[in-house]
Write a protein that holds these residues in place. Structure first.
Motif, PDB file in Angstrom:
ATOM      1  N   ALA A 162       0.832  -1.205   0.000  1.00 42.54           N
ATOM      2  CA  ALA A 162       0.000   0.000   0.000  1.00 42.54           C
ATOM      3  C   ALA A 162       0.861   1.248   0.000  1.00 42.54           C
ATOM      4  N   VAL A 163       1.947   1.230   0.783  1.00 42.74           N
ATOM      5  CA  VAL A 163       2.884   2.362   0.794  1.00 42.74           C
ATOM      6  C   VAL A 163       3.488   2.540  -0.601  1.00 42.74           C
ATOM      7  N   LEU A 164       3.880   1.426  -1.206  1.00 46.27           N
ATOM      8  CA  LEU A 164       4.479   1.484  -2.539  1.00 46.27           C
ATOM      9  C   LEU A 164       3.475   2.011  -3.570  1.00 46.27           C
ATOM     10  N   ALA A 165       2.227   1.541  -3.499  1.00 46.82           N
ATOM     11  CA  ALA A 165       1.206   2.009  -4.441  1.00 46.82           C
ATOM     12  C   ALA A 165       0.995   3.509  -4.294  1.00 46.82           C
ATOM     13  N   GLY A 166       0.982   3.996  -3.052  1.00 49.37           N
ATOM     14  CA  GLY A 166       0.855   5.436  -2.839  1.00 49.37           C
ATOM     15  C   GLY A 166       2.023   6.197  -3.409  1.00 49.37           C
ATOM     16  N   LEU A 167       3.233   5.660  -3.236  1.00 50.80           N
ATOM     17  CA  LEU A 167       4.425   6.328  -3.772  1.00 50.80           C
ATOM     18  C   LEU A 167       4.397   6.375  -5.294  1.00 50.80           C
ATOM     19  N   ILE A 187      -4.376   2.641  -9.585  1.00 49.70           N
ATOM     20  CA  ILE A 187      -3.200   2.113  -8.882  1.00 49.70           C
ATOM     21  C   ILE A 187      -3.538   1.803  -7.431  1.00 49.70           C
ATOM     22  N   VAL A 188      -4.391   2.606  -6.809  1.00 51.65           N
ATOM     23  CA  VAL A 188      -4.704   2.408  -5.387  1.00 51.65           C
ATOM     24  C   VAL A 188      -5.950   1.548  -5.176  1.00 51.65           C
ATOM     25  N   THR A 189      -6.665   1.204  -6.236  1.00 49.53           N
ATOM     26  CA  THR A 189      -7.867   0.381  -6.090  1.00 49.53           C
ATOM     27  C   THR A 189      -7.654  -1.071  -6.505  1.00 49.53           C
ATOM     28  N   GLY A 190      -6.523  -1.387  -7.125  1.00 49.24           N
ATOM     29  CA  GLY A 190      -6.288  -2.738  -7.627  1.00 49.24           C
ATOM     30  C   GLY A 190      -5.636  -3.643  -6.604  1.00 49.24           C
ATOM     31  N   PRO A 191      -5.534  -4.939  -6.906  1.00 52.43           N
ATOM     32  CA  PRO A 191      -4.972  -5.913  -5.959  1.00 52.43           C
ATOM     33  C   PRO A 191      -3.513  -5.671  -5.613  1.00 52.43           C
ATOM     34  N   GLU A 192      -2.757  -4.984  -6.509  1.00 47.93           N
ATOM     35  CA  GLU A 192      -1.365  -4.689  -6.198  1.00 47.93           C
ATOM     36  C   GLU A 192      -1.232  -3.717  -5.037  1.00 47.93           C
ATOM     37  N   ALA A 193      -2.281  -2.919  -4.793  1.00 44.60           N
ATOM     38  CA  ALA A 193      -2.221  -1.936  -3.710  1.00 44.60           C
ATOM     39  C   ALA A 193      -2.326  -2.597  -2.342  1.00 44.60           C
ATOM     40  N   HIS A 194      -3.077  -3.690  -2.265  1.00 45.94           N
ATOM     41  CA  HIS A 194      -3.232  -4.424  -1.004  1.00 45.94           C
ATOM     42  C   HIS A 194      -3.923  -5.737  -1.326  1.00 45.94           C
ATOM     43  N   PRO A 195      -3.484  -6.839  -0.733  1.00 48.64           N
ATOM     44  CA  PRO A 195      -4.153  -8.120  -1.022  1.00 48.64           C
ATOM     45  C   PRO A 195      -5.588  -8.174  -0.515  1.00 48.64           C
ATOM     46  N   ASP A 196      -5.939  -7.308   0.434  1.00 47.92           N
ATOM     47  CA  ASP A 196      -7.283  -7.280   1.005  1.00 47.92           C
ATOM     48  C   ASP A 196      -8.019  -6.043   0.505  1.00 47.92           C
ATOM     49  N   ALA A 197      -9.125  -6.240  -0.223  1.00 47.20           N
ATOM     50  CA  ALA A 197      -9.865  -5.109  -0.794  1.00 47.20           C
ATOM     51  C   ALA A 197     -10.374  -4.158   0.280  1.00 47.20           C
ATOM     52  N   LYS A 232      -8.842  -3.092   2.779  1.00 49.73           N
ATOM     53  CA  LYS A 232      -7.770  -2.286   3.355  1.00 49.73           C
ATOM     54  C   LYS A 232      -7.031  -1.442   2.322  1.00 49.73           C
ATOM     55  N   ARG A 233      -7.548  -1.393   1.094  1.00 47.40           N
ATOM     56  CA  ARG A 233      -6.863  -0.617   0.053  1.00 47.40           C
ATOM     57  C   ARG A 233      -7.000   0.880   0.248  1.00 47.40           C
ATOM     58  N   TYR A 234      -7.882   1.285   1.144  1.00 48.34           N
ATOM     59  CA  TYR A 234      -7.985   2.700   1.438  1.00 48.34           C
ATOM     60  C   TYR A 234      -6.654   3.239   1.953  1.00 48.34           C
ATOM     61  N   THR A 235      -5.838   2.362   2.556  1.00 52.38           N
ATOM     62  CA  THR A 235      -4.551   2.811   3.082  1.00 52.38           C
ATOM     63  C   THR A 235      -3.619   3.265   1.962  1.00 52.38           C
ATOM     64  N   ALA A 236      -3.747   2.666   0.761  1.00 50.22           N
ATOM     65  CA  ALA A 236      -2.909   3.083  -0.362  1.00 50.22           C
ATOM     66  C   ALA A 236      -3.226   4.521  -0.765  1.00 50.22           C
ATOM     67  N   ALA A 237      -4.518   4.869  -0.778  1.00 47.32           N
ATOM     68  CA  ALA A 237      -4.906   6.245  -1.105  1.00 47.32           C
ATOM     69  C   ALA A 237      -4.443   7.211  -0.019  1.00 47.32           C
TER      70      ALA A 237
END
Length: 427
Positions: free
Chosen positions: A45-50, A309-319, A321-326
């Motif tokens: 998630a950190v990486l997706a945000g970056l 980028i922040v809504t897909g599975p690469e952002a977090h394995p758990d849908a 918890k992907r809000y953390t990527a945003a």
């Protein structure tokens, strides 16, 4: 489809009876909100945000230079524009994502930049700022109009997925074009991506980024230049209002923000299984846009291109918890806002082909899932999704309105015609 259903269930739970509200948005109790972010977050998630921040600054953000040159703005005004965008878009995205537990990315209106390249020259900048403020208030008004928000929520999921695919495919095309001009660099990045997807798919995009940086250096494709670390000093402008600026800037900017950003942005979220209430997001973006206008920035809107980028599975394995990527994307944007000029110069060191390849590969999985949702979720033999895809990709802009709006409108017309019951033949 299980993942989308899971995300919808979470969205429903977030809107449950035990929450509190902000801007009309239901949330979890404050006591459980702050600690859970750190538990929910993940290195991916950190990486997706970056990566979201990097691609945004290497792509749409640098377009501000075209506007600044065309309108003869000073470097200080251009940097202030970027500062307001990154700071307020990052803050608004963080608040919305934490409140909804959905990956809500806020950015500026990219179609609006294209308009300003030709429309801003000749208009005094204080009047342009007045038009930016007017447009922000108009978006706020749209968020207070319930029939409009209900119409956004009623768009069928396959059509939203087709619109999302149309937004994403040009990134893939540009990556292939980059391969044509720098085959060694882009080829190594492509090989790294697919190799890592076999052994460590969660880190494939990180590997592509590292590969691109190293390969650019080895192939002597860097563009070295002196980079000074300096804080950005915003320049605030007292707005002035004129009928000319309102008609030529405020109204078109509002229309482009709605048709070019909010409509496809909600489509991206819907495709990934997230269905936030549109009204609070429109209101939040309207408030943020009005504040940003005083620093010379135009509309802040719901992200569409980068949101994948922040809504897909690469952002977090758990849908769930992907809000953390945003949230992380917002944090990184707020950090680089402090050093806007420095970051732009650093990104200029990498070749454009590396940035194009990174964007295309980072969004490749989202392209596949969008196309799958568009055609598998549609009624057998339906032409609505293909019509959305073709029209949105065509680039047509009748009346100055972007192709994504016409794509979804054409698809809805075909969808309505196909669902209309046939009359029995006369005897």
């Amino acid at each position: 489809m299980d993942e989308q259903a899971n995300a919808r269930a979470i969205a429903s739970a977030v809107r449950g009876p035990f929450g509190c509200t902000l801007w009309g948005m239901t949330t979890l109790p404050a006591a459980s909100r702050a600690p859970s972010f750190w538990r929910d977050s993940h290195p991916s998630a950190v990486l997706a945000g970056l990566i979201t921040m990097l691609i945004g600054w290497a792509g749409p953000n640098v377009l501000i230079y075209s506007v600044a040159q065309a309108a003869h703005l000073s470097d200080g005004q251009a940097m202030s524009w970027l500062w307001a965008h990154a700071l307020l878009a990052g803050l608004t995205g963080i608040i919305l994502s934490l409140r909804t537990r959905m990956p809500i990315l806020v950015t500026w209106s990219t179609p609006g930049i294209a308009l300003l390249v030709t429309a801003l020259p000749g208009i005094p900048f204080p009047e342009a700022v007045g038009a930016f403020l007017t447009s922000g208030l108009l978006v706020l008004g749209l968020g207070l109009f319930p029939p409009l928000t209900r119409a956004l929520q009623a768009i069928p999921a396959p059509l939203a997925a087709a619109l999302n695919a149309a937004i994403l495919l040009p990134f893939g095309f540009r990556a292939l074009q980059a391969f044509g001009t720098a085959p060694a660099l882009v080829g190594v990045m492509i090989v790294a991506y697919f190799a890592l997807r076999l052994v460590a798919p969660r880190w494939a995009v990180a590997g592509v980024l590292l590969t691109g940086v190293v390969a650019s250096g080895v192939l002597n494709l860097w563009h070295p230049q002196p980079v000074a670390l300096a804080l950005t000093r915003p320049e605030f402008v007292l707005p002035q209002f004129s009928l000319h600026a309102t008609l030529n800037l405020a109204l078109p900017l509002t229309l482009l923000a709605f048709t070019g950003q909010f409509v496809p942005g909600f489509g991206v979220l819907k495709t990934s299984g997230y269905e936030p209430a549109p009204g609070p997001i429109l209101r939040a973006c309207g408030i943020a846009s009005s504040a940003a206008a005083f620093a010379g920035c135009h509309n802040l809107t719901l992200g569409a291109l980068l949101a994948n980028i922040v809504t897909g599975p690469e952002a977090h394995p758990d849908a769930r918890k992907r809000y953390t990527a945003a949230v992380w994307a917002g944090v990184f944007n707020m950090i680089v806002a402090l050093f806007a000029g420095t970051v732009l110069h650093l990104l200029g060191i990498l070749p454009t082909q590396a940035i194009a390849a990174l964007a295309g590969l980072a969004l490749l999985a989202a392209m596949g899932s969008s196309l799958q949702a568009a055609f598998q979720g549609a009624q057998a033999g339906s032409l609505a999704a293909p019509v959305v895809l073709l029209v949105a990709l065509s680039g047509i802009a009748p009346l100055g309105i972007g192709a994504p709006f016409w794509g979804i409108l054409a698809g809805l017309i075909v969808y309505a015609i196909e669902r209309r019951p046939l009359r029995p033949a006369a005897r």
